[in-house]
Design an enzyme around this catalytic site. Structure first.
Site, mmCIF file in Angstrom:
data_model
loop_
_atom_site.group_PDB
_atom_site.id
_atom_site.type_symbol
_atom_site.label_atom_id
_atom_site.label_comp_id
_atom_site.label_asym_id
_atom_site.label_seq_id
_atom_site.Cartn_x
_atom_site.Cartn_y
_atom_site.Cartn_z
ATOM 1 N N ASN A 25 0.820 -1.217 0.000
ATOM 2 C CA ASN A 25 0.000 0.000 0.000
ATOM 3 C C ASN A 25 0.851 1.263 0.000
ATOM 4 O O ASN A 25 0.353 2.357 0.289
ATOM 5 C CB ASN A 25 -0.928 0.013 1.214
ATOM 6 C CG ASN A 25 -1.958 -1.099 1.159
ATOM 7 O OD1 ASN A 25 -2.424 -1.479 0.095
ATOM 8 N ND2 ASN A 25 -2.320 -1.634 2.309
ATOM 9 N N HIS A 83 -14.913 -1.709 5.782
ATOM 10 C CA HIS A 83 -13.793 -2.451 6.371
ATOM 11 C C HIS A 83 -14.213 -3.195 7.633
ATOM 12 O O HIS A 83 -15.112 -2.763 8.363
ATOM 13 C CB HIS A 83 -12.652 -1.485 6.700
ATOM 14 C CG HIS A 83 -11.367 -2.153 7.039
ATOM 15 N ND1 HIS A 83 -11.011 -2.448 8.332
ATOM 16 C CD2 HIS A 83 -10.353 -2.599 6.254
ATOM 17 C CE1 HIS A 83 -9.825 -3.035 8.333
ATOM 18 N NE2 HIS A 83 -9.402 -3.140 7.083
ATOM 19 N N GLU A 103 -16.374 3.910 3.135
ATOM 20 C CA GLU A 103 -14.967 4.178 2.848
ATOM 21 C C GLU A 103 -14.867 5.165 1.697
ATOM 22 O O GLU A 103 -15.780 5.266 0.870
ATOM 23 C CB GLU A 103 -14.234 2.884 2.489
ATOM 24 C CG GLU A 103 -14.188 1.867 3.615
ATOM 25 C CD GLU A 103 -13.362 0.633 3.257
ATOM 26 O OE1 GLU A 103 -12.234 0.783 2.755
ATOM 27 O OE2 GLU A 103 -13.868 -0.490 3.463
ATOM 28 N N SER A 139 -11.031 -0.901 -0.013
ATOM 29 C CA SER A 139 -9.720 -1.536 0.040
ATOM 30 C C SER A 139 -9.586 -2.769 -0.832
ATOM 31 O O SER A 139 -8.473 -3.131 -1.220
ATOM 32 C CB SER A 139 -9.381 -1.902 1.488
ATOM 33 O OG SER A 139 -10.339 -2.786 2.038
ATOM 34 N N ASP A 191 -14.018 6.461 6.252
ATOM 35 C CA ASP A 191 -12.710 5.821 6.390
ATOM 36 C C ASP A 191 -11.958 6.090 5.091
ATOM 37 O O ASP A 191 -12.279 5.511 4.052
ATOM 38 C CB ASP A 191 -12.900 4.318 6.622
ATOM 39 C CG ASP A 191 -11.579 3.565 6.745
ATOM 40 O OD1 ASP A 191 -10.583 4.015 6.157
ATOM 41 O OD2 ASP A 191 -11.553 2.516 7.415
ATOM 42 N N HIS A 245 -7.398 4.585 2.165
ATOM 43 C CA HIS A 245 -6.780 4.369 0.854
ATOM 44 C C HIS A 245 -6.945 5.565 -0.085
ATOM 45 O O HIS A 245 -6.514 5.497 -1.238
ATOM 46 C CB HIS A 245 -7.351 3.104 0.210
ATOM 47 C CG HIS A 245 -7.023 1.870 0.981
ATOM 48 N ND1 HIS A 245 -5.852 1.171 0.815
ATOM 49 C CD2 HIS A 245 -7.705 1.215 1.950
ATOM 50 C CE1 HIS A 245 -5.824 0.132 1.630
ATOM 51 N NE2 HIS A 245 -6.945 0.144 2.337
ATOM 52 N N LYS A 248 -0.404 3.618 4.763
ATOM 53 C CA LYS A 248 -0.538 3.386 3.327
ATOM 54 C C LYS A 248 0.323 4.409 2.579
ATOM 55 O O LYS A 248 1.525 4.287 2.555
ATOM 56 C CB LYS A 248 -1.999 3.468 2.899
ATOM 57 C CG LYS A 248 -2.811 2.208 3.160
ATOM 58 C CD LYS A 248 -3.249 2.073 4.588
ATOM 59 C CE LYS A 248 -4.162 0.883 4.823
ATOM 60 N NZ LYS A 248 -4.542 0.755 6.249
#
Length: 387
Positions: free
Chosen positions: A46, A132, A173, A177, A202, A205, A237
């Protein structure tokens, strides 16, 4: 004998090609890892901006070590909150346009803290089905009722919302992910506002990658604190250090430091790590070329993958899943890629839904374009042989 289920559960996972084990990284350098004595191009990391191996970040770590303690030695409300932590929090507040920031040792604990604390009196949680595990586990451990809406389905979310009926937390998110797709955040923001609900995003990423200067989904979508009151981001990440943060209003901040058990009863992040993270965040802001190179690599991967007929998704982010379906076939393709010198993650249930096993290719600004072309040829050959 007690706990007989342990052997049975492990045997069942093995039989279904779902057994997991660690892979020891013996050495790493510029997009490559050495495992079991062999070097591989690493397409499972990541480290989207290639900062983990950068000389600038190594030097920042050496400089910080000269004047910063390695351990905080206490929880943040005892004697574990230092000037290093405050400097990192203040920088994030300024960059993100938020009142306050709380630091955590992981994104998992950050999500759990927010969800379990704010929903300690009950209410309802509406979560994207593919949120997640840290978010879903936090919801299940709270006092609230959890309802999951179909992935990125705003219409379904709208049907689940009962305006002002009870305390409601919506969770999603920024960049998912496992699929690499983005949430329709603007639409969800509007629904949350109409229903007087809190929204938790979230952005593990998206942070560091999206937006004009890498501030993530909130910068890309121009989302204020009023529009998005709870933002979680991680440092492990794109930022290439470790830990996480929650950016929030002063009132929510005060509530969490008084009631969030994950925060109150955990030793603070290392002050040294806080200093290195601050240095990395400044590089993220300054080094636009890293995001430009990542964008070029994503475009090349997608063009070549589609040309070769790889079953890729609609993701335009650094996460590029190659759908295979069966776990045994996914493992075989991953093994073939490794035989050709490429390390790619094989994602299987329960990380992804049953029947949706995939190779999770993650791209970085550190990858050379010829490496990407070679990877695609190896995956195409592996898929042809196995499937």
């Amino acid at each position: 004998m007690s706990f007989q289920f342990i052997a049975a559960d492990l045997a069942a996972r093995t039989a279904r090609h779902l057994y997991r084990r660690q892979h020891l990284i013996e050495q790493s350098e510029a997009g490559r890892v050495k495992i079991d004595g062999h070097w591989y191009y690493n397409f499972s990391s990541n480290d989207y901006l290639g900062l983990a191996q950068s000389q600038a970040l190594r030097q920042a770590a050496c400089d910080a070590a000269q004047h910063t303690h390695s351990g905080s030695t206490a929880s943040p409300l005892v004697t574990g909150y230092t000037v290093s932590h405050q400097r990192l929090e203040d920088y994030l507040c300024q960059r993100l346009g938020r009142d306050r920031v709380l630091l955590f040792n992981s994104g998992f604990s950050a999500n759990q803290a927010v969800i379990q604390t704010l929903m300690r009196h009950g209410g309802q949680i509406l979560a994207d089905k593919l949120s997640h595990a840290s978010m879903l586990d936090g919801a299940l451990a709270s006092q609230a009722r959890l309802k999951r809406f179909a992935h990125n389905d705003v219409a379904h979310l709208s049907r689940l919302i009962q305006k002002d009926a009870e305390d409601t937390l919506i969770m999603t998110e920024g960049v998912f992910s496992m699929d690499g797709d983005k949430a329709p955040v603007q639409d969800i923001v509007e629904l949350a506002s109409e229903a007087n609900a809190l929204l938790l995003l979230d952005d593990a990423h998206g942070f560091g990658v999206l937006g004009q200067s890498g501030a993530g989904t909130i910068e890309a979508g121009k989302l204020s604190q009023l529009a998005l009151p709870l933002l979680m981001g991680t440092f492990g990440k794109a930022v290439a250090t470790s830990g996480a943060f929650v950016a929030l209003s002063t009132q929510l901040y005060e509530y969490l430091i008084n009631f969030a058990r994950h925060y109150i009863y955990s030793t603070s992040m290392s002050p040294l790590m806080a200093e290195v993270t601050l240095a990395s965040l400044k590089l993220v802001h300054k080094d636009q070329w890293r995001r430009d190179k990542l964008t070029e690599n994503i475009q090349l991967f997608r063009e070549q993958a589609i040309s070769e007929g790889l079953p890729v998704s609609f993701s335009d982010t650094a996460i590029q899943p190659v759908a295979i379906g069966r776990s045994d076939k996914t493992l075989k393709v991953a093994e073939y890629a490794r035989s050709q010198g490429f390390w790619v993650g094989a994602m299987r249930a329960p990380t992804v839904p049953e029947g949706s096993a995939r190779l999770r290719v993650t791209l970085s600004s550190i990858h050379e374009q010829d490496e990407i072309r070679q990877l695609i040829r190896a995956l195409a050959k592996g898929l042809k042989d196995v499937c």
